[in-house]
Design an enzyme around this catalytic site. Structure first.
Site, PDB file in Angstrom:
ATOM      1  N   CYS A  97      -8.103 -20.398 -12.594  1.00  0.00           N
ATOM      2  CA  CYS A  97      -8.353 -19.411 -12.843  1.00  0.00           C
ATOM      3  C   CYS A  97     -10.019 -18.929 -13.618  1.00  0.00           C
ATOM      4  CB  CYS A  97      -7.374 -18.660 -13.004  1.00  0.00           C
ATOM      5  SG  CYS A  97      -6.410 -18.998 -14.666  1.00  0.00           S
ATOM      6  N   GLU A 120      -2.204 -11.201 -13.149  1.00  0.00           N
ATOM      7  CA  GLU A 120      -3.370 -11.996 -14.026  1.00  0.00           C
ATOM      8  C   GLU A 120      -3.800 -12.714 -12.264  1.00  0.00           C
ATOM      9  OE1 GLU A 120      -4.971 -15.592 -14.448  1.00  0.00           O
ATOM     10  OE2 GLU A 120      -3.373 -16.219 -15.449  1.00  0.00           O
TER      11      GLU A 120
END
Length: 522
Positions: A303, A268
């Protein structure tokens, strides 16, 4: 002091530094060297981390090697552990719901990854809600199997979710509780033995959380917790050879690990996340507020932060940019609605801004200045919320594309405008991106939504008037798409994808057909 805690948040300081230890083979240990962490708000050395060097990794290697490939439990082995973990989760969820425990973790997060109290508290609440979701029998339901009838009497196949056994988890600084807790618990639920490494700048948060897990009944041998630099962790991975590693962090490190670990990894990684405002202009105040939150909450250090905003020409004619300017101006260091950037210096962010302003037709909409009157150490960044406008056709030019789509992990975003017939150009820009984490399509026009969603790939995409780019609540999948290595977080589907693999067991008991004879060779 809370029963499980070894620190008082308000007392952590240069004169009373906190200490962070390692956990291996069920024992909390120190090391021969200490790394000093500086307070991101004033530069004071306020945390000492017992860092393991390359000579000290042997106990961690041995600990992982003691876990077999079939895990600590699986559907055929030690099923009582599913129940135990459900009970532990229920106890942790209960304790984490108490105001004093919520407040402890929220304020501890603020000390090491400065963000507003509301943002820090939100991270703790999401973690607590996730734990509520996996109390009791929900852990064993993750290992639900299925059966398919076979070709003849006595034959049937069963599909099982199977652990990897020894695994590793590496998580970043920006969500020091939510990301490691959700991935750690998922790894445990499926039967794995994890070693966890959190960015040293914020590792104190997870150290205290592991102590809470122990206080609620988690066996101390189930999880190892290591503090080290990147090279030492890399050596540990090479020697311990975990069957699977979960990495959340930068794309550069992710690609290196993918090679080192020969693909046994789930990622991720970074996200240059986009938002498109469709042709139907409405609820301008609300849309502007969401855009401000997406770009600048946590000083842009998510993010999922909004990196680029594509405005339909109808929005460009509205009051949106003016409202964005006013909302950004409200943010101040005093309440941490803007704060230190832990991975970019002030100079680096302003230099990037100036390079963008050399592009033909570009302009600074707001920001582009360093914060004033603060004591944030120079190793970190401190700038005002910043937005730079770049013409759409300039973004598409090869000389500009890489610069414009460079992810700045701070309070920074690109704005651009597209006309009704330029949507294909916008979609072309999306297609050329390499990270596909979050996205938002702000429109209630179903045909517009259909066009954009059908020609894009981001794994977590919000669509509709209230669409956002940020937000990883416990109720939906959060993770990238378009990459077979992509990891998810939060949901049963994410846990099963990341922390288990498929195993098929075909039972074939017979009986043989009456008067069976050995057939001819084939």
């Amino acid at each position: 002091m809370l029963p499980f805690a070894t620190v008082k948040v308000e007392e952590i300081s240069g004169s009373q530094p906190a200490e962070v230890m390692n956990l291996v083979q069920g024992n909390w240990t120190k090391s021969s060297s200490w790394k000093t962490i500086v307070d991101p708000l004033n530069g004071e050395s306020f945390i000492k981390v017992a860092e393991v060097d390359e000579k000290g990794i042997l106990p961690f290697v041995e600990s992982l090697s003691q876990c077999p490939k079939h895990g600590l439990h699986n559907p055929f082995k030690a099923p009582e552990r599913y129940l135990m973990l459900g009970d532990v989760t229920a106890k942790v969820a209960n304790k984490l719901s108490r105001p004093e425990v919520l407040d402890f973790f929220a304020k501890l997060i603020q000390r090491v990854a400065p963000k507003s109290y509301q943002q820090a508290l939100g991270e703790v609440v999401v973690t607590q809600k996730f734990l509520e979701n996996f109390c009791g029998d929900q852990v064993r339901f993750l290992a639900r199997s299925f059966s398919v009838p076979g070709n003849h009497l006595g034959q049937h196949s069963h599909g099982f979710r199977w652990p990897y056994g020894p695994v590793a988890i590496i998580t970043p600084f920006n969500f020091p509780l939510e990301i490691p807790v959700l991935q750690l618990m998922g790894a445990l639920y499926m039967g794995n033995k994890p070693v966890l490494k959190v960015d040293s700048k914020v590792c104190i948060v997870m150290e205290q959380m592991i102590r809470l897990l122990h206080d609620c009944g988690l066996p101390k041998e189930d999880v190892d917790f290591i503090n080290s630099d990147g090279d030492t962790m890399n050596k540990l991975l090479m020697e311990a050879n975990p069957r699977m590693t979960l990495f959340t962090g930068s794309s550069r490190v992710a690609e290196k690990l993918a090679g080192d670990l020969k693909g046994r990894i789930k990622l991720e990684d970074a996200g240059f996340d986009w938002k498109i405002l469709g042709p139907d202009v409405q609820e301008e105040d609300y849309v502007a507020w969401v855009c401000d939150q997406d770009a600048y909450a946590c000083s842009g250090q998510k993010c999922s932060a909004q990196s680029i905003l594509f405005m339909h020409e109808n929005w460009s004619k509205s009051s949106l940019v003016g409202k964005l300017t006013d909302l950004a101006a409200r943010r101040k260091l005093e309440d941490l609605t803007i704060g230190p950037v832990l991975t970019f210096t002030t100079e680096a962010m302003l230099e990037h801004t100036n390079k963008l302003l050399e592009i033909k037709g570009s302009k600074l909409l707001f920001g582009g200045e360093a914060l004033q009157n603060h004591s944030i150490p120079a190793v970190y960044g401190a700038i005002k919320p910043t937005a730079v406008f770049i013409p759409l056709t300039e973004i598409l030019k090869d000389d500009n594309y890489e610069l414009v789509t460079k992810e700045i992990f701070g309070p920074f975003q690109i704005l651009t405008e597209f006309k009704q017939d330029q949507l294909p150009l916008v979609l072309n820009i999306l297609e050329r991106m390499h990270a596909h984490l979050t996205a938002a399509v702000v429109s209630n026009d179903p045909l517009f939504l259909q066009e954009v969603i059908g020609h894009s790939v981001n794994g977590t995409t919000y669509a509709g008037l209230r669409a956002r780019t940020t937000g990883a609540p416990q109720n939906h999948w959060f993770g990238p798409a378009g990459d077979p290595r992509g990891a998810g977080i939060g949901t049963p589907e994410a846990i099963k994808l990341v922390w288990s693999c498929h195993r098929e067991v075909i039972y074939d008991f017979g009986p043989l057909p009456e008067k069976w004879e050995t057939p001819k060779a084939t």
